[in-house]
Design an enzyme around this catalytic site. Structure first.
Site, PDB file in Angstrom:
ATOM      1  N   HIS A 179       3.030  17.615 -26.882  1.00  0.00           N
ATOM      2  CA  HIS A 179       2.731  16.266 -26.674  1.00  0.00           C
ATOM      3  C   HIS A 179       1.617  15.663 -27.340  1.00  0.00           C
ATOM      4  O   HIS A 179       1.564  14.546 -27.543  1.00  0.00           O
ATOM      5  CB  HIS A 179       2.542  16.292 -25.238  1.00  0.00           C
ATOM      6  CG  HIS A 179       3.855  16.081 -24.361  1.00  0.00           C
ATOM      7  ND1 HIS A 179       4.764  17.236 -24.507  1.00  0.00           N
ATOM      8  CD2 HIS A 179       4.370  15.058 -23.571  1.00  0.00           C
ATOM      9  CE1 HIS A 179       5.788  16.892 -23.830  1.00  0.00           C
ATOM     10  NE2 HIS A 179       5.698  15.630 -23.169  1.00  0.00           N
ATOM     11  N   GLU A 200      -3.205  17.215 -11.991  1.00  0.00           N
ATOM     12  CA  GLU A 200      -3.284  17.465 -13.460  1.00  0.00           C
ATOM     13  C   GLU A 200      -4.913  17.605 -13.765  1.00  0.00           C
ATOM     14  O   GLU A 200      -5.447  17.042 -14.706  1.00  0.00           O
ATOM     15  CB  GLU A 200      -2.752  16.534 -14.527  1.00  0.00           C
ATOM     16  CG  GLU A 200      -2.755  17.067 -15.805  1.00  0.00           C
ATOM     17  CD  GLU A 200      -2.142  16.038 -16.939  1.00  0.00           C
ATOM     18  OE1 GLU A 200      -0.764  16.397 -17.002  1.00  0.00           O
ATOM     19  OE2 GLU A 200      -2.731  14.873 -17.315  1.00  0.00           O
ATOM     20  N   ASN A 204       2.023  19.663 -21.149  1.00  0.00           N
ATOM     21  CA  ASN A 204       2.034  18.728 -22.514  1.00  0.00           C
ATOM     22  C   ASN A 204       2.285  19.586 -23.612  1.00  0.00           C
ATOM     23  O   ASN A 204       1.733  19.002 -24.956  1.00  0.00           O
ATOM     24  CB  ASN A 204       0.669  18.088 -22.346  1.00  0.00           C
ATOM     25  CG  ASN A 204       0.569  17.107 -21.201  1.00  0.00           C
ATOM     26  OD1 ASN A 204       1.568  16.477 -20.783  1.00  0.00           O
ATOM     27  ND2 ASN A 204      -0.691  16.909 -20.668  1.00  0.00           N
ATOM     28  N   LYS A 261       4.486  11.443 -11.311  1.00  0.00           N
ATOM     29  CA  LYS A 261       3.725  10.786 -12.138  1.00  0.00           C
ATOM     30  C   LYS A 261       4.550   9.568 -12.376  1.00  0.00           C
ATOM     31  O   LYS A 261       5.604   9.403 -12.445  1.00  0.00           O
ATOM     32  CB  LYS A 261       3.468  11.311 -13.471  1.00  0.00           C
ATOM     33  CG  LYS A 261       2.380  12.225 -13.756  1.00  0.00           C
ATOM     34  CD  LYS A 261       2.344  12.672 -15.226  1.00  0.00           C
ATOM     35  CE  LYS A 261       1.131  13.507 -15.359  1.00  0.00           C
ATOM     36  NZ  LYS A 261       1.048  14.038 -16.725  1.00  0.00           N
ATOM     37  N   LYS A 271       9.011  23.190 -13.356  1.00  0.00           N
ATOM     38  CA  LYS A 271       8.101  22.156 -13.105  1.00  0.00           C
ATOM     39  C   LYS A 271       7.341  22.095 -11.833  1.00  0.00           C
ATOM     40  O   LYS A 271       6.428  21.809 -11.721  1.00  0.00           O
ATOM     41  CB  LYS A 271       8.687  20.979 -13.431  1.00  0.00           C
ATOM     42  CG  LYS A 271       7.816  19.460 -13.261  1.00  0.00           C
ATOM     43  CD  LYS A 271       8.059  18.489 -14.567  1.00  0.00           C
ATOM     44  CE  LYS A 271       7.086  17.393 -14.102  1.00  0.00           C
ATOM     45  NZ  LYS A 271       7.040  16.032 -14.765  1.00  0.00           N
ATOM     46  N   ARG A 282      -1.777  21.801 -15.009  1.00  0.00           N
ATOM     47  CA  ARG A 282      -0.304  20.997 -15.247  1.00  0.00           C
ATOM     48  C   ARG A 282      -0.595  20.601 -16.721  1.00  0.00           C
ATOM     49  O   ARG A 282       0.891  20.182 -17.437  1.00  0.00           O
ATOM     50  CB  ARG A 282      -0.456  19.674 -14.312  1.00  0.00           C
ATOM     51  CG  ARG A 282       0.824  18.938 -14.518  1.00  0.00           C
ATOM     52  CD  ARG A 282       0.852  18.044 -13.324  1.00  0.00           C
ATOM     53  NE  ARG A 282       1.973  17.091 -13.706  1.00  0.00           N
ATOM     54  CZ  ARG A 282       2.497  16.283 -12.797  1.00  0.00           C
ATOM     55  NH1 ARG A 282       2.151  16.219 -11.346  1.00  0.00           N
ATOM     56  NH2 ARG A 282       3.572  15.419 -13.045  1.00  0.00           N
ATOM     57  N   HIS A 301       2.686  12.551 -29.121  1.00  0.00           N
ATOM     58  CA  HIS A 301       2.296  11.305 -28.658  1.00  0.00           C
ATOM     59  C   HIS A 301       1.633  10.656 -30.009  1.00  0.00           C
ATOM     60  O   HIS A 301       1.983   9.199 -30.180  1.00  0.00           O
ATOM     61  CB  HIS A 301       1.167  11.358 -27.609  1.00  0.00           C
ATOM     62  CG  HIS A 301       1.760  11.574 -26.232  1.00  0.00           C
ATOM     63  ND1 HIS A 301       1.107  11.716 -25.366  1.00  0.00           N
ATOM     64  CD2 HIS A 301       3.184  11.577 -25.774  1.00  0.00           C
ATOM     65  CE1 HIS A 301       1.609  12.021 -24.098  1.00  0.00           C
ATOM     66  NE2 HIS A 301       2.960  11.595 -24.472  1.00  0.00           N
ATOM     67  N   ARG A 330       0.921  -1.082  -0.110  1.00  0.00           N
ATOM     68  CA  ARG A 330       0.163   0.087   0.211  1.00  0.00           C
ATOM     69  C   ARG A 330       0.721   1.148  -0.062  1.00  0.00           C
ATOM     70  O   ARG A 330       0.354   2.428   0.232  1.00  0.00           O
ATOM     71  CB  ARG A 330      -0.759   0.130   1.086  1.00  0.00           C
ATOM     72  CG  ARG A 330      -1.993  -1.062   1.221  1.00  0.00           C
ATOM     73  CD  ARG A 330      -3.134  -0.696   2.103  1.00  0.00           C
ATOM     74  NE  ARG A 330      -4.095  -1.869   2.002  1.00  0.00           N
ATOM     75  CZ  ARG A 330      -4.106  -2.920   2.902  1.00  0.00           C
ATOM     76  NH1 ARG A 330      -3.181  -2.971   3.488  1.00  0.00           N
ATOM     77  NH2 ARG A 330      -4.845  -3.988   2.600  1.00  0.00           N
ATOM     78  N   HIS A 357      11.353  10.192 -27.328  1.00  0.00           N
ATOM     79  CA  HIS A 357      10.407  10.890 -26.625  1.00  0.00           C
ATOM     80  C   HIS A 357      10.682  12.332 -27.062  1.00  0.00           C
ATOM     81  O   HIS A 357       9.763  12.973 -27.515  1.00  0.00           O
ATOM     82  CB  HIS A 357      10.112  10.660 -25.422  1.00  0.00           C
ATOM     83  CG  HIS A 357       9.065  11.485 -24.808  1.00  0.00           C
ATOM     84  ND1 HIS A 357       7.618  11.454 -24.906  1.00  0.00           N
ATOM     85  CD2 HIS A 357       9.080  12.626 -23.978  1.00  0.00           C
ATOM     86  CE1 HIS A 357       7.086  12.320 -24.243  1.00  0.00           C
ATOM     87  NE2 HIS A 357       8.012  12.902 -23.635  1.00  0.00           N
ATOM     88  N   GLU A 390      12.877  18.971 -24.055  1.00  0.00           N
ATOM     89  CA  GLU A 390      11.866  19.195 -22.900  1.00  0.00           C
ATOM     90  C   GLU A 390      12.124  20.682 -22.158  1.00  0.00           C
ATOM     91  O   GLU A 390      11.529  21.247 -21.859  1.00  0.00           O
ATOM     92  CB  GLU A 390      11.900  18.217 -21.879  1.00  0.00           C
ATOM     93  CG  GLU A 390      11.123  16.916 -22.239  1.00  0.00           C
ATOM     94  CD  GLU A 390       9.708  16.639 -22.485  1.00  0.00           C
ATOM     95  OE1 GLU A 390       8.915  17.775 -21.818  1.00  0.00           O
ATOM     96  OE2 GLU A 390       9.389  15.601 -22.983  1.00  0.00           O
TER      97      GLU A 390
END
Ligand code: GLY
Length: 362
Positions: free
Chosen positions: A248, A237, A245, A143, A227, A241, A252, A121, A265, A185
């Site tokens: 992105h 998000e 992206n 994340k 960030k 946030r 993506h 947990r 990426h 980035e």
């Protein structure tokens, strides 16, 4: 040493940025935690490069760390691999007070974070990112995820580390294409939040590519600070946030359509940022100088600015399936000027089509 803090109430933590600090990780840990056991999760090649320094530092403060090696590559970000790590941790008699250390790039960080979030947990973990991309992006902000055969990062959790330790020396062994991927980035942070950073990048291209340490320190510290401020405002998000992206949505789609094999990426995001900037012009949010300036900087870093051989209709279709789009609307982060962006929902498809068709001409 640059010491940044990310303020998330009881989930707050420090981001330490310096050189030659891997051997001090044990001391840093003891300042904030008293783990029952420490497990380092890493790749065999990174263990060879940095393992001794970290492990001997941990031994010096009284720990005998265990190491779990995972294979390199995105395929390690799977539930199967997490299960193998759980098995090893249970064999080692890990308990709720055990601490995981993620030593590596985004794959190791995301997998370790997800394992920490779910083992008994939730146990503590710290990030020691060794790529520029993970130093400026994935190691900060909580994340964590693994991939599912039907999609990247489909299984995951928001789960913050207890500490991020960035040793800039790790960048000296990084392959050049990976350095460029990380720089993409960094350019992103300039566009979304900081014109001064963007100008710094424009003025220091060669110094950065030749790993000038002062330059690296400045760009890593500035990116992490940007960030951190964004995550502090919107940890999970809900909307804000999403400015992270930028590039992105297109990026993506490019990664998906090329099966994650053609572009790193950061390279896909580089192309995506150019397309988003062109879409911004089409949408009347900025003039043509903006995509030109972004394109020039990305090119100077050796990053790609267009994807060959992809059909506009496939890109649009793929964007529709992206989990970052909600309620079937295409959401874009569009720049208004360097340092200022807007989140736009439901951009007309004809505009996107026109950008995709015309971006082949730049
Ligand atoms: N990489 C985007 C985020 O952390 O939100």
């Amino acid at each position: 040493m640059k010491n940044l803090k990310i303020d998330l109430n009881e989930r707050s933590y420090d981001i330490l940025i310096s050189r030659n600090i891997l051997s001090k990780v044990g001391e840093f840990i003891l300042n904030i935690l008293e783990p029952s056991r420490i497990i380092i999760i890493t790749h065999p090649s990174l263990r060879k490069l940095f393992g001794d320094e970290i492990e001997s530092g941990l031994v010096n403060v009284g720990y005998s760390p265990n190491v779990i090696e995972i294979p390199e590559g995105e395929t390690s970000k799977s539930l199967r691999q997490v299960e193998l790590v759980y098995d090893r941790m249970l064999e080692m008699k890990c308990d709720r007070k055990s601490l995981l250390i993620a030593l590596g790039g985004g794959v190791v960080g995301d997998l370790t974070g997800f394992t920490a979030a779910t083992f008994q947990r939730g146990i503590s973990f710290i990030q020691i990112p060794t790529t520029l991309l993970s130093q400026v992006d994935s190691s900060v902000g909580g994340k964590t995820a693994v991939n599912h055969p039907r999609g990247k990062n489909m299984i995951g959790a928001f789960y913050q580390p207890k500490l991020v330790v960035i040793d800039l020396n790790t960048l000296s062994t990084l392959p050049k294409n990976q350095l460029r991927g990380g720089l993409s980035e960094v350019v992103k942070y300039g566009v979304i939040a900081d014109e001064k950073l963007f100008v710094f990048l424009e003025n220091n291209i060669q110094n950065i590519l030749s790993l000038d340490i002062k330059c690296l320190e400045y760009i890593v510290k500035t990116s992490c600070a940007i960030k951190a401020r964004i995550v502090e405002k919107d940890e999970r998000e809900s909307k804000y946030r999403m400015i992270l992206n930028f590039g992105h949505t297109f990026g993506h789609a490019i990664e998906t359509l090329t099966n994650y094999t053609e572009y790193l990426h950061g390279e896909a995001i580089s192309i995506g940022m150019v397309q988003a900037a062109l879409l911004s012009v089409e949408s009347g949010l900025c003039n043509k100088d903006l995509p030109k300036r972004i394109t020039n900087l990305l090119k100077a870093f050796g990053l790609p600015i267009q994807a060959h051989d992809l059909k506009s209709k496939d890109i649009i279709e793929s964007m529709r399936h992206d989990k970052k789009n909600s309620h079937n609307k295409l959401r874009f982060v569009l720049p208004k000027s360097i340092g200022s962006i807007e989140i736009i929902d439901d951009v007309r498809e004809t505009l996107i089509q026109s950008v995709l068709d015309n971006s082949k001409l730049i």
